[in-house]
Write an enzyme that holds these catalytic residues in place. Structure first.
Site, mmCIF file in Angstrom:
data_model
loop_
_atom_site.group_PDB
_atom_site.id
_atom_site.type_symbol
_atom_site.label_atom_id
_atom_site.label_comp_id
_atom_site.label_asym_id
_atom_site.label_seq_id
_atom_site.Cartn_x
_atom_site.Cartn_y
_atom_site.Cartn_z
ATOM 1 N N GLU A 311 -0.338 -5.540 17.744
ATOM 2 C CA GLU A 311 -0.157 -7.188 17.786
ATOM 3 C C GLU A 311 -0.800 -7.291 19.524
ATOM 4 O O GLU A 311 0.662 -7.730 20.144
ATOM 5 C CB GLU A 311 1.201 -6.787 18.123
ATOM 6 C CG GLU A 311 2.200 -6.432 16.818
ATOM 7 C CD GLU A 311 3.281 -6.542 16.638
ATOM 8 O OE1 GLU A 311 4.036 -7.036 17.777
ATOM 9 O OE2 GLU A 311 3.860 -6.532 15.210
ATOM 10 N N GLU A 421 2.240 -0.964 7.384
ATOM 11 C CA GLU A 421 3.843 -1.007 7.210
ATOM 12 C C GLU A 421 4.244 -2.374 6.648
ATOM 13 O O GLU A 421 5.074 -2.886 6.668
ATOM 14 C CB GLU A 421 4.135 -2.290 8.401
ATOM 15 C CG GLU A 421 4.301 -1.131 9.604
ATOM 16 C CD GLU A 421 4.089 -1.278 10.932
ATOM 17 O OE1 GLU A 421 4.783 -2.338 10.859
ATOM 18 O OE2 GLU A 421 3.646 -1.514 11.792
#
Ligand code: XIL
Length: 497
Positions: A311, A421
């Site tokens: 991220e 995920e």
């Protein structure tokens, strides 16, 4: 779920209902919300879960940013992980003001063995398995009727075997690993471990290998250098994986979240000034080296991938995320992290850049393009092996087509893609579960075909939890199994049989 947790959940839900009522007022920023996500806003007559289902990973980033927050940008409008009644509990040390004396010491060192490359082998599990992998006497369950009503969350976990006789990892064996995240609580329930071992051949520690779990402030201060201490919960999961022949995705080395602020400060003190660039590079190297060495030494060949950087870009990809790493080292903290990871990772461990909203590519919100450019740069020095697409999705955003297309876009760069995920937020009722199953069916029928025919290079898919009540977004029932560990229609969509 404990009584107190449920009470907290009800209180939080009331808070959320009040909060979502303000959603329209907060939606006044300059950013244009994509059409597809409009359905995700909480409007009149729509409940929080419905709003959540559509608002997954939209680039508007309405959720307030918390300094030490856990990816708040990915949550449904107005919800942060801390507010979520059922969010998993991060483990390990989280910025203590006074460094507590550690209770554990890292394991001793042994020489690491390199692992193989490329696609998972047809039989990744070794002979040593605690739980039998063959179908038990339990009859194969019939596919749930479309839109079957979710069962009550209060129903206890069944005492009989939860095995299905079908297996996600066996379905995709030879194409890609099929995994789930696991946290320490999973190991306390034998039905959960039984199901994990039947369905998955890969795991990711949900929180137990994040920097805030491994970094030991007391020892860092005492020794004046970076010291990691691997907590017993982490060891418990990794030992269990080793014993059962599971492969592991390492998550995560360099991230703005779940990394203690003191790690960036002089003397490893919470109130210290930010350290110099030189000092931070040295800390980064030391941390990466210690974590990778620990894994190779104690679990040789088990870690097939590591999320090196997570991220690094803003929610919608308009720039670099402002964080301590970025503040001290600038843009190239990403490259530096990959250099150290390559230096210390064993040959068979693939290095990934992992992110969410990876499919956003329109107007000025070019997250896919940013990631592609990063991959091209890193590839020049042979520093990266793949892109991790987190895939916290919602039934109405992004479109299945956009998602599948992005898997191909990254594959075309000559790197692996792993869906790291996966969860799909939806409303916790019959029609929500049908939408979820239909959505996953569109995604997996395309991915299965694309991977088989070489249109994409998918090497691993992981769901972010075993069952809805184990999810960090439990209220949006985003997973493949219900609270009773029964397969939902979504499971059969992913199974594609
Ligand atoms: C989440 C965990 O599931 C939660 O238990 C924790 O409270 C916060 O982090 N992106 C990531 C994961 O890379 O590490 C996050 O996991 C979800 C978003």
């Amino acid at each position: 779920m404990g009584k107190s947790k449920r009470t907290l959940g009800i209180i939080t839900l009331c808070f959320l209902l009040a909060f979502c009522g303000c959603a329209d007022k907060r939606e006044t920023g300059s950013e244009t919300r994509p059409e597809a996500s409009v359905t995700g806003e909480a409007g009149e007559g729509q409940n929080v879960s419905e709003a959540a289902a559509g608002a997954a990973q939209t680039p508007t980033g309405n959720a307030p940013q918390t300094p030490t927050g856990n990816a708040p940008q990915e949550l449904p409008t107005g919800v942060s992980p801390e507010q979520s009644p059922t969010a998993g509990e991060p483990t390990g040390t989280t910025e203590p003001t006074d460094a507590a004396e550690p209770t554990e010491t890292p394991e001793s060192t042994v020489t690491a063995a390199p692992t193989g490359n490329g696609k998972p082998t047809a039989t990744p599990k070794p002979a040593v398995t605690a739980a039998p992998q063959k179908p038990t006497a339990t009859p194969k369950p019939s596919r749930p009727t479309e839109g079957q009503k979710p069962t009550s969350t209060s129903t206890p976990i069944p005492t009989q075997s939860v095995k299905l006789g079908t297996s996600l990892y066996k379905r995709y064996e030879g194409y890609f690993y099929f995994g789930t995240c696991v946290n320490a609580s999973y190991l306390n329930n034998s039905k959960v471990t039984e199901l994990v071992l039947e369905q998955f051949n890969s795991i990711t520690c949900e929180n137990e290998m994040k920097p805030d779990a491994l970094l030991n402030q007391y020892q860092c201060q005492a020794q004046g250098k970076v010291v990691i201490t691997v907590p017993s919960n982490t060891k418990k999961i990794l030992d269990w994986a080793k014993k059962n022949g599971l492969k592991v995705r390492g998550h995560v080395l360099v991230w703005y979240s779940q990394t203690p602020d003191w790690f960036f400060r002089e003397g490893f003190r919470s109130n210290g000034a930010l350290v110099s660039r030189e000092e931070m590079l040295s800390r980064m190297e030391s941390y990466i080296k210690q974590v990778l060495n620990y894994c190779d030494t104690n679990y040789p060949g088990m870690f097939y991938a590591w999320d090196v950087v997570n991220e690094a870009f803003t929610d919608d990809g308009t720039g670099y995320r402002d964080c301590n790493w970025y503040k001290i080292l600038g843009e190239d903290y990403i490259t530096e992290a990959f250099r150290f990871a390559r230096k210390y990772a064993s040959a068979g461990t693939k290095l990934f850049y992992n992110d969410f909203n990876t499919y956003i590519n329109y107007s000025d919100k070019l997250k896919t393009t940013r990631i592609c450019n990063l991959v091209k740069e890193l590839k020049k020095e042979n520093l990266i092996d793949g892109v991790g697409m987190q895939a916290h999705l919602g039934v109405s955003y992004p479109s299945a087509d956009d998602f599948v297309r992005t898997v191909t876009t990254f594959s075309n760069l000559g790197v692996e893609v792993q869906i790291t995920e996966l969860d799909v937020m939806t409303t916790a009722n019959a029609s929500g579960w049908k939408q979820q199953a239909d959505y996953l069916d569109r995604i997996f029928s395309a991915l299965e075909k694309n991977d088989r025919t070489g249109v994409c290079n998918l090497t691993s898919v992981s769901v972010w939890g075993i069952a809805d009540n184990y999810s960090w977004r439990a209220e949006s029932t985003p997973l493949l199994f219900d609270d009773n560990l029964k397969p939902k229609a979504a499971y059969y969509s992913v199974l594609q049989q």
